[in-house]
Design a protein around this motif. Structure first.
Motif, PDB file in Angstrom:
ATOM      1  N   GLU A  78      25.855  14.837  32.967  1.00  0.00           N
ATOM      2  CA  GLU A  78      23.825  14.372  33.044  1.00  0.00           C
ATOM      3  C   GLU A  78      24.133  13.209  33.743  1.00  0.00           C
ATOM      4  O   GLU A  78      23.321  12.704  34.480  1.00  0.00           O
ATOM      5  CB  GLU A  78      23.380  14.126  31.770  1.00  0.00           C
ATOM      6  CG  GLU A  78      21.463  13.921  31.595  1.00  0.00           C
ATOM      7  CD  GLU A  78      21.700  13.778  30.103  1.00  0.00           C
ATOM      8  OE1 GLU A  78      20.191  13.904  30.214  1.00  0.00           O
ATOM      9  OE2 GLU A  78      21.908  12.927  29.156  1.00  0.00           O
ATOM     10  N   MET A  79      24.947  12.215  33.210  1.00  0.00           N
ATOM     11  CA  MET A  79      25.057  11.137  33.724  1.00  0.00           C
ATOM     12  C   MET A  79      25.150  10.812  35.764  1.00  0.00           C
ATOM     13  O   MET A  79      24.224  10.412  36.065  1.00  0.00           O
ATOM     14  CB  MET A  79      24.905   9.469  32.796  1.00  0.00           C
ATOM     15  CG  MET A  79      24.187   9.546  31.766  1.00  0.00           C
ATOM     16  SD  MET A  79      25.458   8.390  30.691  1.00  0.00           S
ATOM     17  CE  MET A  79      24.656   7.864  29.340  1.00  0.00           C
ATOM     18  N   HIS A  85      18.117   6.749  38.165  1.00  0.00           N
ATOM     19  CA  HIS A  85      17.110   7.022  38.238  1.00  0.00           C
ATOM     20  C   HIS A  85      16.795   7.864  36.626  1.00  0.00           C
ATOM     21  O   HIS A  85      17.102   8.454  35.938  1.00  0.00           O
ATOM     22  CB  HIS A  85      17.174   8.826  38.969  1.00  0.00           C
ATOM     23  CG  HIS A  85      16.714   8.405  40.556  1.00  0.00           C
ATOM     24  ND1 HIS A  85      15.751   7.925  41.503  1.00  0.00           N
ATOM     25  CD2 HIS A  85      18.079   9.432  41.569  1.00  0.00           C
ATOM     26  CE1 HIS A  85      16.483   7.999  42.284  1.00  0.00           C
ATOM     27  NE2 HIS A  85      18.049   8.513  42.476  1.00  0.00           N
ATOM     28  N   THR A  86      16.774   6.477  36.154  1.00  0.00           N
ATOM     29  CA  THR A  86      16.548   6.684  35.097  1.00  0.00           C
ATOM     30  C   THR A  86      15.507   7.417  34.587  1.00  0.00           C
ATOM     31  O   THR A  86      15.068   7.877  33.474  1.00  0.00           O
ATOM     32  CB  THR A  86      16.069   5.065  33.971  1.00  0.00           C
ATOM     33  OG1 THR A  86      15.451   4.129  35.109  1.00  0.00           O
ATOM     34  CG2 THR A  86      17.715   4.869  33.565  1.00  0.00           C
ATOM     35  N   GLU A  87      14.262   7.434  34.782  1.00  0.00           N
ATOM     36  CA  GLU A  87      12.990   8.165  34.910  1.00  0.00           C
ATOM     37  C   GLU A  87      12.828   9.598  34.594  1.00  0.00           C
ATOM     38  O   GLU A  87      12.353  10.333  34.715  1.00  0.00           O
ATOM     39  CB  GLU A  87      11.963   7.266  36.006  1.00  0.00           C
ATOM     40  CG  GLU A  87      12.498   8.191  36.964  1.00  0.00           C
ATOM     41  CD  GLU A  87      13.034   7.352  38.311  1.00  0.00           C
ATOM     42  OE1 GLU A  87      13.586   7.292  39.088  1.00  0.00           O
ATOM     43  OE2 GLU A  87      14.341   6.312  37.532  1.00  0.00           O
ATOM     44  N   TRP A  88      13.908   9.912  35.574  1.00  0.00           N
ATOM     45  CA  TRP A  88      14.379  11.028  34.885  1.00  0.00           C
ATOM     46  C   TRP A  88      15.192  11.623  34.520  1.00  0.00           C
ATOM     47  O   TRP A  88      15.202  13.006  33.461  1.00  0.00           O
ATOM     48  CB  TRP A  88      15.401  11.612  36.344  1.00  0.00           C
ATOM     49  CG  TRP A  88      14.804  11.035  37.589  1.00  0.00           C
ATOM     50  CD1 TRP A  88      14.199  11.263  38.037  1.00  0.00           C
ATOM     51  CD2 TRP A  88      15.781  12.218  38.886  1.00  0.00           C
ATOM     52  NE1 TRP A  88      13.467  11.319  39.059  1.00  0.00           N
ATOM     53  CE2 TRP A  88      14.879  11.399  40.118  1.00  0.00           C
ATOM     54  CE3 TRP A  88      16.838  12.649  39.306  1.00  0.00           C
ATOM     55  CZ2 TRP A  88      15.147  11.632  41.378  1.00  0.00           C
ATOM     56  CZ3 TRP A  88      17.019  12.447  41.225  1.00  0.00           C
ATOM     57  CH2 TRP A  88      15.729  11.857  41.219  1.00  0.00           C
ATOM     58  N   THR A 452      21.876  -0.383  34.638  1.00  0.00           N
ATOM     59  CA  THR A 452      21.714   1.008  35.402  1.00  0.00           C
ATOM     60  C   THR A 452      20.750   1.153  36.325  1.00  0.00           C
ATOM     61  O   THR A 452      20.995   2.728  37.093  1.00  0.00           O
ATOM     62  CB  THR A 452      20.232   1.298  33.951  1.00  0.00           C
ATOM     63  OG1 THR A 452      19.277   0.737  33.868  1.00  0.00           O
ATOM     64  CG2 THR A 452      21.918   0.934  33.142  1.00  0.00           C
ATOM     65  N   PHE A 453      20.786   0.371  36.817  1.00  0.00           N
ATOM     66  CA  PHE A 453      19.379   0.963  38.209  1.00  0.00           C
ATOM     67  C   PHE A 453      20.570   0.011  39.438  1.00  0.00           C
ATOM     68  O   PHE A 453      19.740   1.174  41.253  1.00  0.00           O
ATOM     69  CB  PHE A 453      17.849  -0.550  38.254  1.00  0.00           C
ATOM     70  CG  PHE A 453      17.608  -0.326  36.794  1.00  0.00           C
ATOM     71  CD1 PHE A 453      16.907   1.052  36.734  1.00  0.00           C
ATOM     72  CD2 PHE A 453      17.098  -0.988  36.371  1.00  0.00           C
ATOM     73  CE1 PHE A 453      15.925   1.172  35.298  1.00  0.00           C
ATOM     74  CE2 PHE A 453      16.589  -1.374  35.402  1.00  0.00           C
ATOM     75  CZ  PHE A 453      15.695   0.016  34.844  1.00  0.00           C
ATOM     76  N   ASP A 454      21.462   0.414  39.494  1.00  0.00           N
ATOM     77  CA  ASP A 454      22.608  -0.062  40.308  1.00  0.00           C
ATOM     78  C   ASP A 454      23.188   1.146  40.774  1.00  0.00           C
ATOM     79  O   ASP A 454      23.738   1.880  40.265  1.00  0.00           O
ATOM     80  CB  ASP A 454      22.875  -1.425  40.469  1.00  0.00           C
ATOM     81  CG  ASP A 454      23.695  -1.410  41.574  1.00  0.00           C
ATOM     82  OD1 ASP A 454      23.152  -0.885  42.769  1.00  0.00           O
ATOM     83  OD2 ASP A 454      24.973  -2.412  41.812  1.00  0.00           O
TER      84      ASP A 454
END
Length: 610
Positions: A78-79, A85-88, A452-454
């Motif tokens: 999943e990751m 894209h944490t918003e997904w 997490t955003f990088d």
């Protein structure tokens, strides 16, 4: 004849597609507003393990307190797929839950022999307040997988009991799911007796069935012992079940779960959203009416059960299968230090499916119009139950703010929105100052959150520092970001522009690239020492007559003589006070390619405060 069969299959296929689309649409509708923009706590730790460990270390964590390699493999995939894209994560969770709902619809349809009852089971599953964790957390994948597999075990054992063909296939599928679910969540090891019950009532004489499932259980225990050094399941909050188990407490928790299944929130607000005693009267009335409809349906079924003794032998094993499954799931969720609503979700789902079975047995296919009253008493009452619980479940969904982790998730969603959401990749390398720390952000969160955003999972140069007030920092530079906590809304606010203007305001004749006109004015806030440092760069020809008069609050403070291309000066002003500085130059840069105001550009200034 063949054409009719083909048309019939096409119609059934279309019905299934319509059901799936309706369930997906409802899932997104009912979960609107839930989002994950930033990871924290368990989710952030899971991500950090994914980002910093090898595949083997992440999926097969030897020496850990838990060995859930089936779940960790799914989480790794999943990751890897969702990346930064944490918003997904929430849309992914909703789609997964929609697939589970479709499975429940199909199972409910088989049990009830009616499309509408099966579809009602799927809707109730999606609507349930107990879905909060599966949707709103990355770790919700674990709960969803475990629930899906557990219901799959119940499904295959049901078919094993009720069908004469392909029983080996059903047993193998159920055993495979049992082995797998034990490595998604060890709580479901407790389902072993369900197999023994099914074998016993079916009078199973083939040794491979008994030995196979027993071997699967022993294999699970052996793997757990060699990987984590124990066969005792880990409890909640870092506890161990063997250390915290209490018989009277477990009985109390089991009873509370039974009440939960009947719509009564027996837990405190931080676990249930809103306790039964705090719920409004109309909610309690609707729950009681819904339970009354279930009571009528159950009493009516019991009457039919003993009236039609020919089917009693066939029905009792299935009834026992459902009740034992529910009891085992409740028992496994009652042995730790508390009961969380998300653990009851699988028991609740099985209860809805059991109600669908009662409908199916009370109104066999084709007899609904010939047996007076039964459709209303059974299928009708189940749908009435669903209609009564719809506003109840919707109301409790509105109390998620009371859940123990919800406020923190809102805060970190806001932190993500105010940083990466506004600045994108420009956030990397910035010094982020947060005014106050009432949220008590941990050092681990501060170090890891922005990684997490990088895509490279590094966020190099990004630093988080907590300050008591804006006095603790100097002038705001381009690589700085200033946030303040907003506890009233569980949020953060980006106050960079406000602080920047407060600390350094360009009144006239001063520009972002440092140029000053012949006449310029700024307002600047000094720090603790009250020191303002100035460095002037003049690229033109120097005659020795050039000078800059610096005035503070209209009073001359100093005169800076330009003897070289660079001139330095320092003045004292009141600490922590905004002072107005005026610069008057007796020269200007004649080779400037532009003129930005009525005055000419004179010099480039670098002004800093302590």
């Amino acid at each position: 004849m063949e054409e009719r069969q083909w048309m019939g299959k096409e119609a059934l296929w279309k019905n299934e597609v319509i059901a799936a689309l309706l369930l997906i649409s409802f899932a997104f509708f009912i979960n609107r507003g839930i989002k994950i923009n930033g990871l924290y706590m368990d989710d952030l730790y899971l991500w950090s393990c994914y980002g910093e460990q090898t595949f083997r270390q992440f999926v097969f964590p030897l020496g850990s307190t838990r060995f859930r390699f089936v779940y960790y493999l799914a989480a790794w995939l999943e990751m890897m797929a969702l990346g930064s894209h944490t918003e997904w994560f929430v849309p992914f969770n909703i789609l997964l839950n929609s697939c589970i709902a479709f499975t429940i619809y199909r199972f409910g349809k088989r049990l009830s022999h009616r499309w509408l009852v099966g579809f009602g089971c799927g809707i109730l599953y999606l609507l349930s307040r107990m879905s909060y964790y599966q949707i709103s957390q990355v770790y919700g994948l674990m709960e969803s997988m475990a629930l899906w597999m557990a219901i799959g075990i119940l499904y295959f054992l049901y078919r094993y009991l009720t069908e004469k063909e392909h029983t080996d296939r059903y047993i193998q599928a159920a055993a495979g799911l049992y082995f797998s679910v034990c490595f998604v969540h060890e709580r479901y090891m407790v389902l072993l007796p369900l197999f023994f019950f099914a074998f016993w009532v079916k009078k199973e004489k083939r040794p491979f069935c008994w030995i196979g499932i027993t071997g699967a259980f022993l294999a699970v225990q052996a793997i757990r012992f060699f990987t984590i050094g124990s066969i005792s399941p880990a409890g909640t909050g870092g506890t161990d079940v063997a250390d915290t188990f209490n018989i009277s407490q477990s009985f109390h928790y089991a009873l509370s779960q039974v009440l939960y299944i009947f719509g009564i929130n027996t837990g405190p607000d931080y676990l249930s959203g809103l306790s039964w005693s705090q719920s409004p009267s109309w909610v309690r009335v609707l729950v009681m009416l819904a339970n009354f409809s279930l009571l009528v349906m159950t009493v009516g079924f019991l009457f039919l059960l003993f009236q039609d003794r020919k089917k009693l032998k066939k029905r009792l094993p299935v009834i026992g299968l459902f009740l034992i499954f529910i009891a085992l799931c409740i028992g496994s969720s009652s042995v730790t230090i508390r009961v969380e609503t998300r653990w009851i979700y699988v028991s609740m789902t099985a209860a809805w499916l059991f109600a669908a079975y009662l409908c199916g047995e009370a109104v066999p296919p084709g007899e609904g119009q010939t047996i007076s009253g039964r459709p209303l008493i059974f299928c009708g009452l189940f749908l009435v139950y669903g209609l009564l619980m719809f506003p109840v479940e919707s109301f409790y969904r509105g109390t998620y703010d009371n859940l123990y982790y919800w406020s923190s998730q809102l805060r970190y969603n806001s932190l993500a929105e105010e940083t990466y959401g506004k600045y994108g990749n420009d956030i990397f390398g910035k010094k982020i100052y947060i005014i106050g720390n009432t949220y008590e952000m941990s050092d681990f969160t501060a170090r890891t959150f922005f990684k997490t955003f990088d895509r490279k999972r590094l966020a190099e140069g990004t630093e988080v520092t907590f300050i008591d007030s804006i006095r603790d920092i100097g002038l705001v530079t381009p690589n700085m970001l200033i946030l303040r906590e907003d506890p009233a809304h569980n949020a953060f606010q980006d106050v960079t522009s406000f602080v920047k203007d407060l600390k350094f305001q360009r009144v006239y004749g001063s520009y972002e690239d440092g140029w000053l006109d012949e006449d310029a004015k700024i307002r600047i806030m000094a720090g603790k020492e009250g020191k303002i440092k100035m460095k002037f760069y003049y690229p033109g020809e120097i005659t020795g007559l050039e000078h800059i008069t610096v005035m503070v609050e209209g009073q001359e403070k100093t005169v800076v003589t330009i003897n070289s291309s660079t001139a330095i000066a320092e003045i004292d002003v009141p600490p922590y006070k905004v002072s107005e500085l005026t610069f008057n130059s007796n020269f200007y840069y004649k080779d400037a390619s532009e003129q930005r105001s009525e005055k000419h550009l004179a010099v480039v200034a670098e002004i800093t405060a302590d």
